[in-house]
Motif scaffolding. Structure first.
Motif, PDB file in Angstrom:
ATOM      1  N   THR A   1       0.838  -1.202   0.000  1.00 18.29           N
ATOM      2  CA  THR A   1       0.000   0.000   0.000  1.00 18.29           C
ATOM      3  C   THR A   1       0.872   1.250   0.000  1.00 18.29           C
ATOM      4  OG1 THR A   1      -1.727  -1.155   1.218  1.00 18.29           O
ATOM      5  CG2 THR A   1      -1.782   1.243   1.283  1.00 18.29           C
ATOM      6  N   ALA A   2       0.511   2.212  -0.816  1.00 19.53           N
ATOM      7  CA  ALA A   2       1.246   3.476  -0.828  1.00 19.53           C
ATOM      8  C   ALA A   2       1.138   4.145   0.538  1.00 19.53           C
ATOM      9  CB  ALA A   2       0.687   4.396  -1.910  1.00 19.53           C
ATOM     10  N   ILE A   3       2.265   4.662   1.025  1.00 22.14           N
ATOM     11  CA  ILE A   3       2.285   5.349   2.322  1.00 22.14           C
ATOM     12  C   ILE A   3       1.599   6.702   2.147  1.00 22.14           C
ATOM     13  CG2 ILE A   3       3.757   6.396   4.070  1.00 22.14           C
ATOM     14  CD1 ILE A   3       3.730   3.380   4.222  1.00 22.14           C
ATOM     15  N   ALA A   4       0.416   6.832   2.739  1.00 21.67           N
ATOM     16  CA  ALA A   4      -0.404   8.038   2.568  1.00 21.67           C
ATOM     17  C   ALA A   4       0.111   9.176   3.440  1.00 21.67           C
ATOM     18  CB  ALA A   4      -1.854   7.735   2.910  1.00 21.67           C
ATOM     19  N   SER A   5      -0.046  10.400   2.921  1.00 19.72           N
ATOM     20  CA  SER A   5       0.279  11.601   3.687  1.00 19.72           C
ATOM     21  C   SER A   5      -0.944  12.200   4.359  1.00 19.72           C
ATOM     22  CB  SER A   5       0.894  12.662   2.769  1.00 19.72           C
ATOM     23  OG  SER A   5       2.102  12.216   2.234  1.00 19.72           O
ATOM     24  N   ALA A   6      -2.143  11.847   3.850  1.00 22.99           N
ATOM     25  CA  ALA A   6      -3.365  12.470   4.359  1.00 22.99           C
ATOM     26  C   ALA A   6      -4.538  11.513   4.220  1.00 22.99           C
ATOM     27  CB  ALA A   6      -3.656  13.766   3.610  1.00 22.99           C
ATOM     28  N   VAL A   7      -5.544  11.749   5.060  1.00 24.93           N
ATOM     29  CA  VAL A   7      -6.797  10.997   4.997  1.00 24.93           C
ATOM     30  C   VAL A   7      -7.949  11.994   5.056  1.00 24.93           C
ATOM     31  CG1 VAL A   7      -6.836  10.612   7.524  1.00 24.93           C
ATOM     32  CG2 VAL A   7      -8.159   9.122   6.010  1.00 24.93           C
ATOM     33  N   ARG A   8      -9.003  11.694   4.308  1.00 22.84           N
ATOM     34  CA  ARG A   8     -10.205  12.524   4.309  1.00 22.84           C
ATOM     35  C   ARG A   8     -11.381  11.628   4.663  1.00 22.84           C
ATOM     36  NH1 ARG A   8     -11.364  17.381   0.133  1.00 22.84           N
ATOM     37  NH2 ARG A   8     -13.328  18.136   1.023  1.00 22.84           N
ATOM     38  N   LEU A   9     -12.183  12.070   5.642  1.00 23.55           N
ATOM     39  CA  LEU A   9     -13.245  11.228   6.186  1.00 23.55           C
ATOM     40  C   LEU A   9     -14.565  11.980   6.254  1.00 23.55           C
ATOM     41  CD1 LEU A   9     -10.683  11.351   8.619  1.00 23.55           C
ATOM     42  CD2 LEU A   9     -11.485   9.003   8.698  1.00 23.55           C
ATOM     43  N   LYS A  10     -15.654  11.232   6.119  1.00 21.41           N
ATOM     44  CA  LYS A  10     -16.988  11.728   6.445  1.00 21.41           C
ATOM     45  C   LYS A  10     -17.525  10.864   7.573  1.00 21.41           C
ATOM     46  CE  LYS A  10     -18.135  13.695   1.947  1.00 21.41           C
ATOM     47  NZ  LYS A  10     -19.088  13.687   0.794  1.00 21.41           N
ATOM     48  N   MET A  11     -18.223  11.491   8.506  1.00 20.88           N
ATOM     49  CA  MET A  11     -18.688  10.778   9.694  1.00 20.88           C
ATOM     50  C   MET A  11     -19.989  11.383  10.205  1.00 20.88           C
ATOM     51  SD  MET A  11     -15.952  12.269  12.524  1.00 20.88           S
ATOM     52  CE  MET A  11     -14.550  12.141  11.400  1.00 20.88           C
ATOM     53  N   HIS A  12     -20.634  10.640  11.086  1.00 21.03           N
ATOM     54  CA  HIS A  12     -21.799  11.157  11.803  1.00 21.03           C
ATOM     55  C   HIS A  12     -21.766  10.581  13.207  1.00 21.03           C
ATOM     56  CE1 HIS A  12     -23.382   7.160  10.776  1.00 21.03           C
ATOM     57  NE2 HIS A  12     -24.217   7.327  11.798  1.00 21.03           N
ATOM     58  N   GLY A  13     -22.560  11.171  14.096  1.00 24.62           N
ATOM     59  CA  GLY A  13     -22.595  10.658  15.450  1.00 24.62           C
ATOM     60  C   GLY A  13     -23.291  11.605  16.400  1.00 24.62           C
ATOM     61  N   GLU A  14     -22.817  11.576  17.655  1.00 25.66           N
ATOM     62  CA  GLU A  14     -23.374  12.433  18.704  1.00 25.66           C
ATOM     63  C   GLU A  14     -22.226  13.122  19.427  1.00 25.66           C
ATOM     64  OE1 GLU A  14     -27.103  10.440  20.813  1.00 25.66           O
ATOM     65  OE2 GLU A  14     -25.323   9.173  20.879  1.00 25.66           O
ATOM     66  N   ILE A  15     -22.457  14.383  19.788  1.00 25.69           N
ATOM     67  CA  ILE A  15     -21.478  15.126  20.570  1.00 25.69           C
ATOM     68  C   ILE A  15     -22.192  15.732  21.769  1.00 25.69           C
ATOM     69  CG2 ILE A  15     -21.769  17.241  19.189  1.00 25.69           C
ATOM     70  CD1 ILE A  15     -18.711  17.690  19.614  1.00 25.69           C
ATOM     71  N   LYS A  16     -21.530  15.683  22.923  1.00 29.68           N
ATOM     72  CA  LYS A  16     -22.159  16.156  24.145  1.00 29.68           C
ATOM     73  C   LYS A  16     -21.879  17.643  24.304  1.00 29.68           C
ATOM     74  CE  LYS A  16     -23.020  14.517  28.838  1.00 29.68           C
ATOM     75  NZ  LYS A  16     -22.580  13.556  29.870  1.00 29.68           N
ATOM     76  N   LEU A  17     -22.891  18.457  24.053  1.00 33.72           N
ATOM     77  CA  LEU A  17     -22.805  19.895  24.277  1.00 33.72           C
ATOM     78  C   LEU A  17     -23.369  20.126  25.676  1.00 33.72           C
ATOM     79  CD1 LEU A  17     -23.883  20.912  20.673  1.00 33.72           C
ATOM     80  CD2 LEU A  17     -21.573  20.810  21.605  1.00 33.72           C
ATOM     81  N   LYS A  18     -24.614  20.502  25.799  1.00 31.57           N
ATOM     82  CA  LYS A  18     -25.244  20.398  27.121  1.00 31.57           C
ATOM     83  C   LYS A  18     -25.846  19.008  27.264  1.00 31.57           C
ATOM     84  CE  LYS A  18     -26.107  25.328  27.688  1.00 31.57           C
ATOM     85  NZ  LYS A  18     -27.121  26.402  27.816  1.00 31.57           N
TER      86      LYS A  18
END
Length: 249
Positions: free
Chosen positions: A46-63
């Motif tokens: 595998t080519a040694i990558a310099s960067a990764v780009r991702l899309k994600m979803h989920g939950e984040i605790k604000l209040k």
């Protein structure tokens, strides 16, 4: 360009491609646990990558726990940008966390207009550097660098030491017998209690993994402060993410 204005696309396009490919023979001198981790995370050739780009979803605790969607670029040479929209009381909060070329910043606006959380300065930068160090589990090629020092005291634990974004990292990983990543932890600069900044154990539990472009990385994560203690479950955990799309270059 002002690093606070640098876009995801610009960061992605600025990554410098490497000329090498992953060969397990190059890591024969490492502790067994480190070899198992890298060989599980990166397919031979595998080519040694310099960067990764991702899309994600989920939950984040604000209040309270709030849903989010996000896109992120992690680039070894320059840093990361995490650009997201979270919904609190059905209203969107739009913004980003980042560290670029050793400068950290955060900027979040209600409806994309009204500032609700902004931050710059030494504490924000040092905290963002710690996050960047942790994010490298999504870019395991960065851990193939010759200036990463590996140590291991048992078959399921390994420690990676390296310098990135002006801060020394001490990343502790736990893996299973096949080299699958189970947890990642490090001391990260922060103030989860809302008082003075200090180093706090910060980490992620890996619940699922997936393979993209011959890289096998975590795809479902629980992240937070006070990692490894009862406080993680009760008050430290603030981020739960599922990664949906990944590309490397």
């Amino acid at each position: 360009m002002n690093t606070k204005q640098l876009s995801l696309d610009a960061l992605w396009e600025s990554s410098i491609s490497q000329e090498r490919v992953f060969s397990p023979d190059d890591f024969a001198h490492l502790p067994d646990a480190a070899r198992r981790y890298l060989e599980h995370a990166i397919a031979p050739g595998t080519a040694i990558a310099s960067a990764v780009r991702l899309k994600m979803h989920g939950e984040i605790k604000l209040k309270n726990w709030s849903p989010f969607t996000a896109e992120q670029v992690v680039c070894w040479e320059r840093g990361f940008i995490w650009s997201a929209t979270a919904w609190m009381n059905h209203l969107p909060i739009v913004g980003s966390d980042r560290i670029i070329d050793g400068i950290g910043a955060m900027q979040w606006k209600l409806l994309g207009l009204f500032p609700v959380m902004t931050g710059t300065g030494a504490d924000i930068t040092r905290s963002a550097a710690g996050r960047f160090h942790t994010e490298l589990m999504l870019l395991p090629s960065a851990l193939c660098r010759s200036d990463v020092t590996w140590s291991s005291t048992e078959t399921s634990h390994l420690h990676a030491s390296f310098m990135a974004q002006g801060e020394q990292a001490g990343l502790d990983l736990t893996i299973d017998q096949k080299g699958r990543l189970k947890t990642a932890k490090l001391p990260r600069w922060g103030n989860p209690e809302g008082a003075e900044h200090h180093y706090v154990d910060f980490g992620a539990i890996v619940e699922e993994e997936g393979t993209f472009c011959s890289y096998t990385i975590p795809t479902r994560l629980r992240v937070g402060w006070y990692f490894g203690t009862e406080r993680f479950e009760s008050e430290g955990e603030f981020f739960r993410a599922t990664i949906d799309e990944v590309i490397y270059q």
